[in-house]
Enzyme design. Structure first.
Site, PDB file in Angstrom:
ATOM      1  N   GLY A 100      -5.926   8.015  -2.839  1.00  0.00           N
ATOM      2  CA  GLY A 100      -4.699   8.491  -3.485  1.00  0.00           C
ATOM      3  C   GLY A 100      -4.270   9.873  -3.030  1.00  0.00           C
ATOM      4  N   TYR A 112       6.259   8.109  -1.767  1.00  0.00           N
ATOM      5  CA  TYR A 112       4.909   8.392  -2.286  1.00  0.00           C
ATOM      6  C   TYR A 112       4.631   9.896  -2.242  1.00  0.00           C
ATOM      7  CZ  TYR A 112      -0.225   7.996  -2.580  1.00  0.00           C
ATOM      8  OH  TYR A 112      -1.549   8.117  -2.953  1.00  0.00           O
ATOM      9  N   THR A 161       1.653  -0.065  -7.236  1.00  0.00           N
ATOM     10  CA  THR A 161       1.010  -0.144  -8.556  1.00  0.00           C
ATOM     11  C   THR A 161       1.305   1.120  -9.363  1.00  0.00           C
ATOM     12  OG1 THR A 161      -0.736  -1.286  -7.347  1.00  0.00           O
ATOM     13  CG2 THR A 161      -1.188  -0.736  -9.646  1.00  0.00           C
ATOM     14  N   HIS A 177       6.899  -7.614  -2.033  1.00  0.00           N
ATOM     15  CA  HIS A 177       6.699  -6.858  -0.786  1.00  0.00           C
ATOM     16  C   HIS A 177       7.613  -7.410   0.317  1.00  0.00           C
ATOM     17  CE1 HIS A 177       3.446  -4.520  -2.272  1.00  0.00           C
ATOM     18  NE2 HIS A 177       2.517  -5.437  -2.233  1.00  0.00           N
ATOM     19  N   SER A 194      -1.695   9.466 -13.491  1.00  0.00           N
ATOM     20  CA  SER A 194      -2.413  10.222 -12.459  1.00  0.00           C
ATOM     21  C   SER A 194      -3.418   9.272 -11.792  1.00  0.00           C
ATOM     22  CB  SER A 194      -3.159  11.409 -13.073  1.00  0.00           C
ATOM     23  OG  SER A 194      -4.236  10.919 -13.840  1.00  0.00           O
ATOM     24  N   PHE A 195      -3.808   9.616 -10.586  1.00  0.00           N
ATOM     25  CA  PHE A 195      -4.773   8.793  -9.856  1.00  0.00           C
ATOM     26  C   PHE A 195      -6.049   8.613 -10.683  1.00  0.00           C
ATOM     27  CE2 PHE A 195      -8.313   8.270  -6.876  1.00  0.00           C
ATOM     28  CZ  PHE A 195      -7.879   7.171  -6.152  1.00  0.00           C
ATOM     29  N   SER A 227      -4.391   2.973   4.513  1.00  0.00           N
ATOM     30  CA  SER A 227      -4.612   2.339   3.215  1.00  0.00           C
ATOM     31  C   SER A 227      -4.613   0.811   3.357  1.00  0.00           C
ATOM     32  CB  SER A 227      -3.505   2.772   2.251  1.00  0.00           C
ATOM     33  OG  SER A 227      -3.699   2.197   0.996  1.00  0.00           O
ATOM     34  N   LYS A 285       0.796  -1.236   0.000  1.00  0.00           N
ATOM     35  CA  LYS A 285       0.000   0.000   0.000  1.00  0.00           C
ATOM     36  C   LYS A 285       0.827   1.284   0.000  1.00  0.00           C
ATOM     37  CE  LYS A 285      -3.471  -0.887  -0.612  1.00  0.00           C
ATOM     38  NZ  LYS A 285      -3.825  -1.463  -1.957  1.00  0.00           N
ATOM     39  N   PHE A 323      -9.891  -0.503  -4.867  1.00  0.00           N
ATOM     40  CA  PHE A 323      -8.417  -0.590  -4.829  1.00  0.00           C
ATOM     41  C   PHE A 323      -7.822   0.803  -4.979  1.00  0.00           C
ATOM     42  CE2 PHE A 323      -4.261  -0.731  -6.769  1.00  0.00           C
ATOM     43  CZ  PHE A 323      -3.603  -1.607  -5.931  1.00  0.00           C
ATOM     44  N   MET A 324      -8.298   1.555  -5.966  1.00  0.00           N
ATOM     45  CA  MET A 324      -7.869   2.954  -6.140  1.00  0.00           C
ATOM     46  C   MET A 324      -8.784   3.762  -5.221  1.00  0.00           C
ATOM     47  SD  MET A 324      -5.389   2.911  -8.470  1.00  0.00           S
ATOM     48  CE  MET A 324      -5.327   4.637  -8.897  1.00  0.00           C
TER      49      MET A 324
HETATM   50  P1  A3P Z   1      -5.089   4.748  -0.787  1.00  0.00           P
HETATM   51  O1  A3P Z   1      -5.676   3.502  -0.224  1.00  0.00           O
HETATM   52  O2  A3P Z   1      -4.580   5.673   0.281  1.00  0.00           O
HETATM   53  O3  A3P Z   1      -5.978   5.454  -1.749  1.00  0.00           O
HETATM   54  P2  A3P Z   1      -0.265  -0.287  -3.640  1.00  0.00           P
HETATM   55  O4  A3P Z   1      -0.257  -0.188  -5.120  1.00  0.00           O
HETATM   56  O5  A3P Z   1       1.108  -0.385  -3.036  1.00  0.00           O
HETATM   57  O6  A3P Z   1      -1.200  -1.351  -3.181  1.00  0.00           O
HETATM   58  O7  A3P Z   1      -0.789   1.094  -3.071  1.00  0.00           O
HETATM   59  C1  A3P Z   1      -2.133   1.467  -3.201  1.00  0.00           C
HETATM   60  C2  A3P Z   1      -2.290   2.889  -2.753  1.00  0.00           C
HETATM   61  O8  A3P Z   1      -1.713   3.755  -3.744  1.00  0.00           O
HETATM   62  C3  A3P Z   1      -3.757   3.310  -2.618  1.00  0.00           C
HETATM   63  O9  A3P Z   1      -3.780   4.329  -1.624  1.00  0.00           O
HETATM   64  C4  A3P Z   1      -4.015   3.861  -4.018  1.00  0.00           C
HETATM   65  O10 A3P Z   1      -5.145   4.692  -4.110  1.00  0.00           O
HETATM   66  C5  A3P Z   1      -2.731   4.623  -4.231  1.00  0.00           C
HETATM   67  N1  A3P Z   1      -2.473   4.907  -5.647  1.00  0.00           N
HETATM   68  C6  A3P Z   1      -2.509   4.050  -6.692  1.00  0.00           C
HETATM   69  N2  A3P Z   1      -2.247   4.694  -7.850  1.00  0.00           N
HETATM   70  C7  A3P Z   1      -2.054   5.990  -7.529  1.00  0.00           C
HETATM   71  C8  A3P Z   1      -1.768   7.170  -8.298  1.00  0.00           C
HETATM   72  N3  A3P Z   1      -1.655   7.110  -9.605  1.00  0.00           N
HETATM   73  N4  A3P Z   1      -1.636   8.339  -7.637  1.00  0.00           N
HETATM   74  C9  A3P Z   1      -1.763   8.395  -6.301  1.00  0.00           C
HETATM   75  N5  A3P Z   1      -2.038   7.327  -5.518  1.00  0.00           N
HETATM   76  C10 A3P Z   1      -2.182   6.132  -6.126  1.00  0.00           C
END
Ligand code: A3P
Length: 305
Positions: free
Chosen positions: A269, A205, A65, A120, A240-241, A150, A61, A265-266
């Protein structure tokens, strides 16, 4: 009619998800991992990395991704269509993950070089061949409070991880490090130290949120690429998110173990979402504990922008 059919599909998906048994947890060297990973541990530990492998490592988290999509687009010289060739978990095998039919190790072994892999694992559990072959590694870290929030929501929606219980219960679990892949503190500190003796690009991040183009350029340079400004801008936009949230190749929408109606999942952000979740008391306790855990490292984080 169409709307009704869609509702039915959603309902069926919900029912199917509810029937998936939660995965069991075990340990390797005191680190909590999913039981199948522990059973498969010899195969994971003896994985043979190749010198041209790229590894993306992170605590769960932390923005894995997001980093994966950035890397893939840089490797593809910004070719959006090419990056949509397959869901992200198939483009980058998840090394230690075990599925019913195969595992990340099987996927990696079947993949032609140059490979990009994801893990991880904490530093001490990374298969030694990555060090022996001097593979490039990109590590991404996120401030502990947002990371915890998260992770909590992720555990509520993902049958691949244990049920987190209530937020208050989870707070204690996270602080004691009894979560999958172990303690956040050990993870971020271990990888931070290792970068002094191994080619590791350590990303944050929060820095990626603050100035995505600058951070994307860092990744590009680390990968030995040289892309035009307009290509970099295209990569900024497409990672971008908002864009990734709508991209079925990056949002895990078809993963049967994830129930996005509980928490997508998203999700949000953002930096600083912990303020919506931590009580005042939890914040105080967290800060006290944090000081102790982080006293022996030069590593520091932004908790807000
Ligand atoms: P949140 O749960 O705080 O929204 P991972 O990929 O390590 O599992 O991490 C997931 C976290 O990264 C989630 O956080 C997700 O929304 C956020 N995330 C994924 N893509 C993103 C992006 N392009 N910009 C900002 N945050 C992103």
């Amino acid at each position: 009619m169409e709307g009704m059919a869609k509702d039915k599909v959603e309902e069926t998906k919900e029912l199917e998800w509810a029937l998936i048994p939660p995965r069991e947890v075990s340990q390797v060297d005191g680190v909590f991992l999913e039981k199948n990973m522990c059973n498969n541990w010899d195969k994971i530990w003896n994985f043979q990395a190749k010198p041209d492998d790229l590894l993306i490592a992170s605590y769960p988290k932390a923005g894995t991704t997001w980093t994966q999509e950035i890397v893939d687009l840089i490797q593809n010289n910004g070719d959006i269509e090419n990056s949509r060739r397959a869901p992200i978990h198939l483009r980058h095998p998840f090394l230690e993950w075990v599925r019913v039919v195969n595992s990340g190790i099987d996927e990696a072994n079947a993949m032609p070089s140059p490979r990009t892999l994801k893990t991880h694992l904490p530093i001490q559990l990374l298969p030694p061949s990555f060090w022996e072959k001097k593979c490039k590694i990109i590590y991404v870290a996120r401030n502990a409070k947002d990371n915890m929030v998260s992770y909590y929501y992720f555990q509520t929606m993902n049958k691949g991880l244990p049920d987190p219980g209530s937020w208050d219960e989870y707070f204690e679990t996270f602080m004691s490090g009894k979560v999958m892949w172990g303690s956040w503190f050990d993870h971020v500190k271990g990888w931070w130290k290792k970068k002094d003796s191994h080619p590791i690009l350590y990303l944050f991040y929060e820095e990626m949120m603050k100035d995505p183009k600058r951070e994307i350029r860092k990744v590009m340079e680390f990968l030995g690429k040289n892309l035009k400004e307009e290509v970099l801008d295209k990569i900024v936009n497409n990672t971008s998110f908002a864009v990734m949230k709508n991209n079925p190749m990056t949002n895990y929408i078809n993963d049967i173990e994830m129930n996005h109606s509980l928490s997508p999942f998203m999700r949000k952000g953002v930096v600083g979402d912990w303020k919506n979740q931590f009580t005042e008391d939890q914040n105080k306790r967290f800060n006290e504990d944090y000081e102790k855990h982080m006293a022996d490292t030069s590593l520091s984080f932004f908790e807000e922008l």
